[in-house]
Scaffold this motif. Structure first.
Motif, PDB file in Angstrom:
ATOM      1  N   ASP A   1      -7.000  -1.065   1.858  1.00 11.66           N
ATOM      2  CA  ASP A   1      -7.623  -0.856   0.542  1.00 11.66           C
ATOM      3  C   ASP A   1      -8.203  -2.154  -0.003  1.00 11.66           C
ATOM      4  O   ASP A   1      -9.285  -2.152  -0.612  1.00 11.66           O
ATOM      5  CB  ASP A   1      -6.587  -0.298  -0.442  1.00 11.66           C
ATOM      6  CG  ASP A   1      -6.139   1.107  -0.090  1.00 11.66           C
ATOM      7  OD1 ASP A   1      -6.864   1.777   0.684  1.00 11.66           O
ATOM      8  OD2 ASP A   1      -5.082   1.540  -0.582  1.00 11.66           O
ATOM      9  N   ALA A   2      -7.481  -3.267   0.229  1.00  7.80           N
ATOM     10  CA  ALA A   2      -7.969  -4.557  -0.260  1.00  7.80           C
ATOM     11  C   ALA A   2      -9.274  -4.931   0.435  1.00  7.80           C
ATOM     12  O   ALA A   2     -10.214  -5.440  -0.198  1.00  7.80           O
ATOM     13  CB  ALA A   2      -6.913  -5.638  -0.028  1.00  7.80           C
ATOM     14  N   LEU A   3      -9.344  -4.671   1.769  1.00 12.93           N
ATOM     15  CA  LEU A   3     -10.581  -4.971   2.499  1.00 12.93           C
ATOM     16  C   LEU A   3     -11.730  -4.091   2.006  1.00 12.93           C
ATOM     17  O   LEU A   3     -12.864  -4.564   1.870  1.00 12.93           O
ATOM     18  CB  LEU A   3     -10.353  -4.746   4.001  1.00 12.93           C
ATOM     19  CG  LEU A   3      -9.471  -5.779   4.713  1.00 12.93           C
ATOM     20  CD1 LEU A   3      -9.202  -5.359   6.155  1.00 12.93           C
ATOM     21  CD2 LEU A   3     -10.138  -7.159   4.686  1.00 12.93           C
ATOM     22  N   ALA A   4     -11.413  -2.817   1.759  1.00 19.25           N
ATOM     23  CA  ALA A   4     -12.452  -1.910   1.259  1.00 19.25           C
ATOM     24  C   ALA A   4     -12.947  -2.364  -0.111  1.00 19.25           C
ATOM     25  O   ALA A   4     -14.152  -2.352  -0.393  1.00 19.25           O
ATOM     26  CB  ALA A   4     -11.907  -0.481   1.187  1.00 19.25           C
ATOM     27  N   ILE A   5     -12.018  -2.781  -0.959  1.00 19.23           N
ATOM     28  CA  ILE A   5     -12.407  -3.262  -2.290  1.00 19.23           C
ATOM     29  C   ILE A   5     -13.245  -4.526  -2.173  1.00 19.23           C
ATOM     30  O   ILE A   5     -14.256  -4.693  -2.866  1.00 19.23           O
ATOM     31  CB  ILE A   5     -11.150  -3.511  -3.147  1.00 19.23           C
ATOM     32  CG1 ILE A   5     -10.465  -2.176  -3.467  1.00 19.23           C
ATOM     33  CG2 ILE A   5     -11.501  -4.243  -4.431  1.00 19.23           C
ATOM     34  CD1 ILE A   5      -9.129  -2.326  -4.150  1.00 19.23           C
TER      35      ILE A   5
END
Length: 326
Positions: free
Chosen positions: A229-233
């Motif tokens: 999720d952090a990478l997607a954000i």
């Protein structure tokens, strides 16, 4: 000092409650050595801090399913003794396993009797009484029945909200609805906390390890999901930043083009003004030439052969022309 239960006991709260029967008087080698040095001497009275540490040691030892539930009494109290001595810090008294066990039996007996009396008062469900009123009644009843004051309030507060106590309280509440509370004796109110009905058996070592592995796996999956999720954000933010930069570049280009257009407009206005001024200058020069021709023609008129009035008119024109020149 281990802070898992000791800090909780200091403010009167705890998450475990149990009263166990004293184990056989067995000791490990290092406890026996400590006992030999104290032969012939009576142990000093326990301070309240020592009691609280003993309760903390017992709670921590009782609530460790990975260590195993089927421990021998010797191993069990050896671990309590080790925890107690490891964390006693400023407490000067050295205690043996037998001394700790005997003190625990005293705490067990006194607190259990007080619990019975306190539950007896709760079962009456008297209206208008505060919690402190009920505790005061239990203290008075205890002193009347036992012929002594109850000196273990802090111990009771440290243990009263433990799961085993709550399970017992629920069980007694159910029975109190079917039985007249006033007919119950003090002994019938004292909990048998060794009974299987009091609390579910703690999970075994294998089950505890299995739960720990499952929790670790779940935590790992959660970490992976959070990283994803952090990478997607981060990617979304990067795309948003790129779009914002592109928009800013387009706006700067539009502003530059607007400045160029304004310069061209100003140049056109300047040229238009110059053309107007040139045209006006030409018209002024034309008018000046026409005036000069007119005045020259007036000045050249011979008035000697004209009628008096006509001659007078031209003479007046010539005089005015001369005044403008001079």
């Amino acid at each position: 000092m281990d802070g898992s239960f000791t800090s909780l006991l200091n403010d009167g709260s705890c998450e475990e409650f149990e009263f166990s029967q004293p184990p056989p008087q067995t000791q490990s080698q290092h406890q026996q050595e400590a006992t030999k040095s104290k032969k012939g001497r009576r142990s000093k009275n326990f301070f309240i801090e020592e009691d609280m540490l003993l309760i903390s040691a017992w709670l921590n030892t009782s609530m460790d399913p990975i260590k195993g539930n089927n421990q021998t009494h010797s191993c069990y109290w050896d671990r309590i003794w080790s925890y107690y001595n490891k964390n006693k810090e400023g407490l000067l008294s050295d205690r043996t396993a037998n001394s700790l066990c005997n003190r625990w039996c005293t705490i067990n007996e006194k607190v259990a009797k007080f619990i019975g009396l306190y539950n007896q008062i709760l079962s009456k469900n008297q209206s208008g009484l505060t919690e402190q009123n009920k505790i005061d009644q239990a203290l008075e009843h205890y002193e009347s029945v036992m012929n002594e004051k109850f000196m273990f309030m802090r111990h009771w507060n440290a243990l009263r909200f433990a799961p085993k106590f709550q399970a017992y309280f629920k069980k007694k509440n159910r029975s109190a609805r079917d039985t007249d509370a006033s007919s119950q004796s003090v002994d019938s109110q004292i909990p048998n906390l060794e009974s299987d009905e009091m609390m579910e058996r703690p999970i075994g070592r294998k089950a505890a390890k299995k739960l720990k592995r499952a929790a670790d796996k779940e935590s790992l999956e959660l970490i992976k999901t959070m990283q994803k999720d952090a990478l997607a954000i981060a990617s979304s933010r990067s795309e948003s930043v790129n779009r914002s930069l592109q928009l800013q570049l387009k706006m700067m280009q539009l502003q530059k083009e607007q400045l160029e257009m304004q310069k061209e407009i100003m140049q056109l206005q300047k040229e238009k003004l110059q053309l107007r001024l040139a045209r006006e200058e030409r018209e002024r020069q034309k008018e000046e030439r026409e005036r000069q021709v007119y005045e020259a023609s007036i000045m050249a008129v011979d008035t000697s052969k004209m009628l008096p009035d006509q001659a007078k008119y031209y003479e007046a024109l010539k005089a005015r022309i001369m005044r403008n020149i001079l």
